[in-house]
Scaffold this active site. Structure first.
Site, PDB file in Angstrom:
ATOM      1  N   LEU A 178       0.867  -1.169   0.000  1.00  0.00           N
ATOM      2  CA  LEU A 178       0.000   0.000   0.000  1.00  0.00           C
ATOM      3  C   LEU A 178       0.909   1.224   0.000  1.00  0.00           C
ATOM      4  O   LEU A 178       1.965   1.219   0.638  1.00  0.00           O
ATOM      5  CB  LEU A 178      -0.906   0.026   1.244  1.00  0.00           C
ATOM      6  CG  LEU A 178      -2.027  -1.011   1.325  1.00  0.00           C
ATOM      7  CD1 LEU A 178      -2.749  -0.884   2.665  1.00  0.00           C
ATOM      8  CD2 LEU A 178      -3.018  -0.859   0.181  1.00  0.00           C
ATOM      9  N   ASP A 179       0.501   2.264  -0.710  1.00  0.00           N
ATOM     10  CA  ASP A 179       1.276   3.501  -0.710  1.00  0.00           C
ATOM     11  C   ASP A 179       1.415   4.029   0.713  1.00  0.00           C
ATOM     12  O   ASP A 179       0.589   3.737   1.584  1.00  0.00           O
ATOM     13  CB  ASP A 179       0.592   4.566  -1.569  1.00  0.00           C
ATOM     14  CG  ASP A 179       0.560   4.197  -3.044  1.00  0.00           C
ATOM     15  OD1 ASP A 179       1.356   3.334  -3.444  1.00  0.00           O
ATOM     16  OD2 ASP A 179      -0.263   4.774  -3.776  1.00  0.00           O
ATOM     17  N   GLY A 180       2.437   4.851   0.934  1.00  0.00           N
ATOM     18  CA  GLY A 180       2.670   5.395   2.257  1.00  0.00           C
ATOM     19  C   GLY A 180       1.475   6.142   2.823  1.00  0.00           C
ATOM     20  O   GLY A 180       1.186   6.055   4.017  1.00  0.00           O
TER      21      GLY A 180
ATOM     22  N   THR B 154      -1.674   5.623   2.007  1.00  0.00           N
ATOM     23  CA  THR B 154      -2.875   4.788   2.000  1.00  0.00           C
ATOM     24  C   THR B 154      -2.956   3.999   3.298  1.00  0.00           C
ATOM     25  O   THR B 154      -1.961   3.452   3.770  1.00  0.00           O
ATOM     26  CB  THR B 154      -2.869   3.814   0.809  1.00  0.00           C
ATOM     27  OG1 THR B 154      -2.821   4.565  -0.405  1.00  0.00           O
ATOM     28  CG2 THR B 154      -4.117   2.947   0.797  1.00  0.00           C
TER      29      THR B 154
ATOM     30  N   HIS C 286      -0.478   2.016  -8.433  1.00  0.00           N
ATOM     31  CA  HIS C 286      -1.343   3.158  -8.128  1.00  0.00           C
ATOM     32  C   HIS C 286      -2.700   3.049  -8.828  1.00  0.00           C
ATOM     33  O   HIS C 286      -3.257   4.044  -9.291  1.00  0.00           O
ATOM     34  CB  HIS C 286      -0.662   4.465  -8.542  1.00  0.00           C
ATOM     35  CG  HIS C 286       0.498   4.836  -7.681  1.00  0.00           C
ATOM     36  ND1 HIS C 286       1.328   5.886  -7.968  1.00  0.00           N
ATOM     37  CD2 HIS C 286       0.990   4.293  -6.534  1.00  0.00           C
ATOM     38  CE1 HIS C 286       2.285   5.988  -7.052  1.00  0.00           C
ATOM     39  NE2 HIS C 286       2.081   5.022  -6.169  1.00  0.00           N
TER      40      HIS C 286
END
Length: 229
Positions: free
Chosen positions: A105-107, A109, A189
């Protein structure tokens, strides 16, 4: 259920309790018992399920963890900053094989992410053929325009720079700027790019569920151990 038979020093080391060189000292400090009988011999072979430390059973041989990832936690072993693994107990960070996230997961998110030291399981759930559903709560900068649900469900949306259209995705409107989106892929993404493709911008992204697991009842930054798959 796994129940390895190996030397006590090797087993404690693989679970992160101590290194093999530290095992002799560890056995003196902590009450390590096999079937209730304390052991001091690091060469003694033991079954996992027979061992206790200070009357407590050992951590599972293979860990599967569901975490409600907080914003800012980075899903990497190598990057600088606040790594997701720092949330876990120190000994889990010393396990061999290492605990790794299943996907990323993105930072910025938040939400459901699985972590495991089971490489076979990790590969199975991250494979493009796994078809594991991921449910996101998406907060948007602009109100939805009305045709997003149909576009995402069509299976024809082509993201910029890609040659293969996305698989059909399900969208449910919560409010004019909040939706739930269920996808079965994990492209780079992906959710942010999907809404970018329809002229909007994601301002907050929270993964509610991964496959059959969801983070309901788990606070941000908290986690629980799951049963073996």
């Amino acid at each position: 259920m796994q129940n390895s038979y190996k030397r006590v020093d090797a087993h404690l080391s693989s679970l992160g309790y101590c290194s093999r060189s530290e095992a002799k000292k560890f056995l003196k400090i902590f009450r390590v018992c096999v079937n209730g009988v304390r052991v001091f011999d690091t060469n003694k072979k033991v079954y996992h399920n027979d061992v206790t430390i200070n009357e407590k059973v050992l951590d599972p041989e293979s860990l599967i963890i569901l975490m409600n990832k907080p914003s800012g936690a980075i899903c990497s072993h190598d990057d600088k900053g606040s790594l997701i693994y720092s949330i876990l107990p120190d000994r889990w960070q010393r396990r061999n094989p290492k605990i790794s996230t299943i996907g990323r997961l993105d930072g910025d998110t938040t939400g459901a992410i699985l972590l495991t030291d089971d490489g076979v399981l990790n590969h199975r759930l991250t494979s493009p053929k796994s078809d594991v559903s991921k449910l996101y709560k998406v907060t948007l900068f602009n109100p939805i325009r009305g045709d997003e649900e149909e576009i995402f469900a069509s299976g024809t949306l082509l993201l910029s720079g890609e040659k293969k259209p996305l698989l059909p995705a399900k969208m449910k409107i919560i409010s004019e700027t909040v939706v739930h989106l269920e996808i079965s892929e994990g492209r780079y993404h992906q959710v942010k790019r999907m809404f970018g493709a329809v002229g909007n911008k994601v301002v907050a992204l929270h993964r509610v569920g991964f496959g059959k697991y969801n983070v309901e009842g788990i606070e941000l930054g908290e986690y629980k151990i799951l049963d073996s798959q």
